[in-house]
Design an enzyme around this catalytic site. Structure first.
Site, PDB file in Angstrom:
ATOM      1  N   GLY A  68       0.809  -1.216   0.000  1.00  0.00           N
ATOM      2  CA  GLY A  68       0.000   0.000   0.000  1.00  0.00           C
ATOM      3  C   GLY A  68       0.839   1.262   0.000  1.00  0.00           C
ATOM      4  N   GLY A  69       0.323   2.287   0.680  1.00  0.00           N
ATOM      5  CA  GLY A  69       0.999   3.575   0.726  1.00  0.00           C
ATOM      6  C   GLY A  69       0.575   4.524  -0.373  1.00  0.00           C
ATOM      7  N   THR A  99       3.685  -1.568  -4.783  1.00  0.00           N
ATOM      8  CA  THR A  99       3.883  -0.290  -5.479  1.00  0.00           C
ATOM      9  C   THR A  99       5.073   0.477  -4.913  1.00  0.00           C
ATOM     10  OG1 THR A  99       1.469  -0.232  -5.390  1.00  0.00           O
ATOM     11  CG2 THR A  99       2.554   1.665  -6.350  1.00  0.00           C
ATOM     12  N   TYR A 130       7.803  -3.491  -8.578  1.00  0.00           N
ATOM     13  CA  TYR A 130       6.832  -3.013  -9.574  1.00  0.00           C
ATOM     14  C   TYR A 130       7.554  -2.299 -10.711  1.00  0.00           C
ATOM     15  CZ  TYR A 130       1.838  -2.686  -8.125  1.00  0.00           C
ATOM     16  OH  TYR A 130       0.521  -2.894  -7.859  1.00  0.00           O
ATOM     17  N   ARG A 163       0.654   2.719 -12.429  1.00  0.00           N
ATOM     18  CA  ARG A 163       1.619   2.805 -11.334  1.00  0.00           C
ATOM     19  C   ARG A 163       2.942   2.131 -11.670  1.00  0.00           C
ATOM     20  NH1 ARG A 163      -2.373   0.050  -7.204  1.00  0.00           N
ATOM     21  NH2 ARG A 163      -2.780  -1.036  -9.151  1.00  0.00           N
ATOM     22  N   HIS A 195       2.446  -8.269 -12.234  1.00  0.00           N
ATOM     23  CA  HIS A 195       1.214  -7.600 -11.803  1.00  0.00           C
ATOM     24  C   HIS A 195       0.571  -6.996 -13.052  1.00  0.00           C
ATOM     25  CE1 HIS A 195      -1.051  -4.256  -9.658  1.00  0.00           C
ATOM     26  NE2 HIS A 195      -0.803  -3.695 -10.831  1.00  0.00           N
ATOM     27  N   HIS A 224      -3.649 -11.133 -10.826  1.00  0.00           N
ATOM     28  CA  HIS A 224      -4.805 -10.217 -10.821  1.00  0.00           C
ATOM     29  C   HIS A 224      -5.636 -10.379 -12.107  1.00  0.00           C
ATOM     30  CE1 HIS A 224      -2.403  -8.591  -7.650  1.00  0.00           C
ATOM     31  NE2 HIS A 224      -1.679  -7.773  -8.389  1.00  0.00           N
ATOM     32  N   ASP A 285      -2.784 -12.065  -2.450  1.00  0.00           N
ATOM     33  CA  ASP A 285      -2.342 -10.661  -2.477  1.00  0.00           C
ATOM     34  C   ASP A 285      -2.490 -10.077  -1.068  1.00  0.00           C
ATOM     35  OD1 ASP A 285      -1.212  -8.442  -3.667  1.00  0.00           O
ATOM     36  OD2 ASP A 285      -3.074  -7.706  -4.549  1.00  0.00           O
TER      37      ASP A 285
HETATM   38 ZN    ZN Z   1      -0.165  -6.518  -7.736  1.00  0.00          ZN
END
Ligand code: ZN
Length: 389
Positions: A68-69, A99, A130, A163, A195, A224, A285
């Site tokens: 997160g974040g 991320t 990422y 992202r 991802h 995903h 996840d």
């Molecule tokens: Zn992911």
């Protein structure tokens, strides 16, 4: 100490019927329809009274150090604890950065994997990030996988996502080559965890990378894929071309309302379409952030992905979507273990690690969890906790 489990209904994940299981040194030493030990051999006997015994779940993507974040520093999610995994029957986790590869580090990831291992489950992780060029510890993806015990692949690297860094097809091929060679030299999977975001490119960059190089399609492991119906269809084509696709089990209502397909439903749809369960997996996840937005797009809440959503999705696939037990189990045990190159995991088989879930055959609720021969859940409740729980 030897442990004898009596009267198990074994799914290996394929159904094997009633067996007794003998555990020694963290491994399954013997499995027969009837096993007895003489009283002079010190051992513990546990009568399972017909509980289903299946492999411990292999969760191929968990943000074990938190993720997160994306809504500011206060929205960084916490680390995974031991019982968040064991409560849901997960005995093997693969950690990755999310991320944020700026305030989260690969060193922290390796340390957390080692901590979980000391606490009783099996934990591995991916080098990389990422973003592309990916973060590494040694400066090279190949060297990280060869030299650092816990690294078994690279990722999750983001494609088709605002992202991510929008890596080119040539960059994806280079990355997969580096991971593949690292895996070959170290006897590991060397997989590239991908991802996949909401972007319109979907899985096209991977299909193009495979079409224009010698990289086998199974080197890429996209996740995903149940994010929306369009991506799901793109994933079906990827699986039909021989690839392995992964569905995410952490959802909240808003994500479902926005078009995400339940992982259990995606699994059923794929199987009904004729795709082999050897090409399908589910992962939690876990500890990713699940943001909640207002109607005008303002962040108004934040939930955290749960590792035990993996077991909930397994149960839902069996109970609500009529997926046969052995097929649903395969997607969370044998197939992820195979893709990741974890030869000791994902099957109830003599010589492999004694990682089991013991499940009530009627309610399909977890009664016991065993990891490396040690009982971590008793009567549905954790018997061992992590250091700071
Ligand atoms: Zn992911």
């Amino acid at each position: 100490m030897l442990t004898l489990l009596k009267n198990a209904k074994v799914y290996a994940p394929e159904p094997l019927g009633k067996h007794d299981l003998l555990i020694a040194g963290g491994k399954l030493l013997a499995m027969e329809s009837e096993l007895t030990l003489s009283g002079s051999i010190p051992h513990r006997t546990v009568d399972l009274n017909g509980l289903i015994v299946a492999p411990g779940l292999v969760d191929s993507l968990v943000h074990i150090t938190g993720g997160g974040g994306e809504g500011g520093f206060a929205t960084r999610t916490p680390e995974m604890t031991l019982t968040q995994a064991t409560r849901g029957g997960v005995t093997t986790v693969v950690g990755a950065l999310g991320t944020d590869a700026t305030t989260r580090s690969l060193a922290d990831l390796v340390a957390k994997a080692r901590a979980l291992e000391e606490e009783g489950i099996s934990a591995y992780c991916h080098t990389g990030s990422y973003q592309y060029p990916v973060r590494t510890i040694t400066g090279s993806v190949t060297d990280d996988i060869v030299l650092i015990d816990k690294f078994i692949g690279v990722g999750e690297v983001a494609i088709s996502d605002h992202r991510g860094s929008h890596p080119s097809v040539a960059e994806l091929i280079r990355l997969a080559s580096e991971a593949r060679v690292g895996g070959m030299l170290a006897g590991k999977g060397g997989v590239v965890s991908i991802h996949v975001g909401d972007g319109g490119d979907q899985l096209d960059p991977l299909l193009e990378a495979v079409a224009t190089s010698e990289i086998p399609i199974r080197q890429f492991y996209p996740t995903h894929i149940n994010r929306n119906p369009g991506l799901l269809n793109s994933g079906f084509r990827f699986a039909e071309a021989g690839g392995v696709i992964d569905f995410t089990t952490s959802h909240n209502q808003q994500i479902i309302d926005d078009g995400e397909v339940l992982a259990a439903e995606a699994l059923a749809l794929a199987i009904n379409r004729g795709i082999s369960v050897n090409n399908l997996t589910m992962s939690s996840d876990g500890n990713a952030s699940l943001p909640i937005f207002s109607r005008d797009g303002e962040l108004i809440g934040l939930e955290v992905g749960r590792v035990d959503s993996l077991f909930s999705a397994l149960r839902q696939a069996i109970k609500d979507f009529d997926v046969p037990i052995e097929q649903a189990l395969t997607a969370v045990t044998a197939t992820p273990a195979k893709v990741l190159g974890l030869a000791q995991k994902g099957r109830v088989q003599v010589g492999k690690d004694a990682d089991f879930i013991c499940v009530d055959p009627a309610s399909f609720a977890i009664e016991q969890v065993w990891a490396k021969g040690k009982q971590l859940v008793v009567n549905g409740e954790p018997a061992c906790k992590g250091m700071f729980e």
